[in-house]
Write an enzyme that holds these catalytic residues in place. Sequence first.
Site, PDB file in Angstrom:
ATOM      1  N   GLY A  59      65.630   2.963  57.276  1.00 59.38           N
ATOM      2  CA  GLY A  59      64.920   4.243  57.192  1.00 59.38           C
ATOM      3  C   GLY A  59      63.593   3.955  56.512  1.00 59.38           C
ATOM      4  CB  ALA A  60      60.496   2.716  57.582  1.00 58.21           C
ATOM      5  CD  GLN A 116      57.032  11.590  53.682  1.00 59.16           C
ATOM      6  OE1 GLN A 116      56.381  10.552  53.572  1.00 59.16           O
ATOM      7  NE2 GLN A 116      56.475  12.779  53.594  1.00 59.16           N
ATOM      8  N   GLY A 153      61.893   5.787  52.218  1.00 62.67           N
ATOM      9  CA  GLY A 153      61.831   4.355  52.497  1.00 62.67           C
ATOM     10  C   GLY A 153      60.469   3.771  52.128  1.00 62.67           C
ATOM     11  NE  ARG A 166      70.766  17.709  48.188  1.00 65.35           N
ATOM     12  CZ  ARG A 166      70.603  18.580  47.191  1.00 65.35           C
ATOM     13  NH1 ARG A 166      71.440  19.580  47.039  1.00 65.35           N
ATOM     14  NH2 ARG A 166      69.593  18.458  46.342  1.00 65.35           N
ATOM     15  CG  ASN A 207      71.614  12.924  58.432  1.00 71.78           C
ATOM     16  OD1 ASN A 207      70.883  12.739  59.401  1.00 71.78           O
ATOM     17  ND2 ASN A 207      71.175  13.438  57.297  1.00 71.78           N
ATOM     18  CG  ASN A 265      71.234  14.691  50.924  1.00 75.69           C
ATOM     19  OD1 ASN A 265      72.126  14.521  50.110  1.00 75.69           O
ATOM     20  ND2 ASN A 265      69.969  14.830  50.577  1.00 75.69           N
ATOM     21  CG  HIS A 304      73.021  15.093  45.776  1.00 80.84           C
ATOM     22  ND1 HIS A 304      72.240  15.344  44.679  1.00 80.84           N
ATOM     23  CD2 HIS A 304      72.150  14.879  46.795  1.00 80.84           C
ATOM     24  CE1 HIS A 304      70.962  15.286  45.022  1.00 80.84           C
ATOM     25  NE2 HIS A 304      70.883  15.012  46.304  1.00 80.84           N
TER      26      HIS A 304
END
Length: 312
Positions: A11-12, A14, A16, A90, A97, A122, A177
């Site tokens: 994951g590149a 924000q 990452g 979330r 996800n 999340n 969380h």
Amino acid sequence: MVSRKKIALVGAGQIGGTMALVLAQKQLGDVVLIDIAEGVPQGKALDIMEGRSVLGTSAILEGANDYTALKDSDVVIVTAGLPRKPGMSRDDLLSVNYNIIATVGKAIKEYAPNAFVIVVTNPLDAMVYAMQKVSGLPANKVVGMAGVLDSARLACFVAMELGVSAEDVQAIVMGGHGDTMVGLYNFCSVGGIPLPQLMDKETFDRLAKRTATAGGEIVALLKTGSAFYSPGVSAVKMAEAYLLDKKSVQTVAAALDGEYGVEGGLYCGVPVVIGANGVEKIFEVKLDEEEQKAFDVSLDAVKELVAWVDKQ
Ligand code: APR
């Protein structure tokens, strides 16, 4: 000879990108950014590479679009997935996800089975649980980043309220969380002074409530995504504890195997010791009746999501 460590960021986006910059600055190892978006990991890696003489770092950064780049990583930090948009919880991210985590988990199993894996995606507690199941890595080597961030947020709000430096505030937020996370009044201290001597419970409860909804507060401001600077530095703190064998006490989502009366490898935010063996110890702290009740409610929320994961 001390060999260079390899840190893979899956994951590149924000978070990452933030982590890549901070990891390079700290010279914790070489960094590979992996993302399905063509050019993005390569572009971010090159951008940071070009700033290295200014930063004063010798870290090497690379970008890749396939998971073979995970090979021989010492640490893998996973942020692959969708972030929240305004109005979303979330938990709304669960199914989309999950599929991403399942894919990444299989790749980690194949290419980096000895890594310390930190999940940030999340809904956190369910995603780190899924990661451990899918990858089959030992539970002490798979953790979730939430407690470090939630505790940092609470420390920030306490510091702002008292007009003191956030670095002098110690805070612990346990549980899942989500909105049910539990900020602990009696565990907070300011420069070594127990918080109850400096702040009444009512004020603390207001700050703990803001902490529980702090992610949503940022989502509402940004409108296009969720928080990334503070999540990024929080995950880096966990990686650093592992890479430097710091025996650092941090609150992370860890697999519970009897601790706190929880069985079955359920993941939940608890204080642990992180060192070269990953989660080396889980501290079972004594909660008062009100805190225990809140912790149980938070656990129930995690159990609901995990039950969904178990059906996949
Ligand atoms: N493999 C690799 N990368 C992927 C995959 C995948 N299968 N699927 C999506 N991605 C990438 C996207 O292309 C994107 O660049 O994950 C990146 C996510 O970045 P952002 O959308 O900027 O999200 P970010 O703010 O970094 O948050 C990531 O962490 O805090 C959580 O809720 C947040 O789940 C979200 C995650």
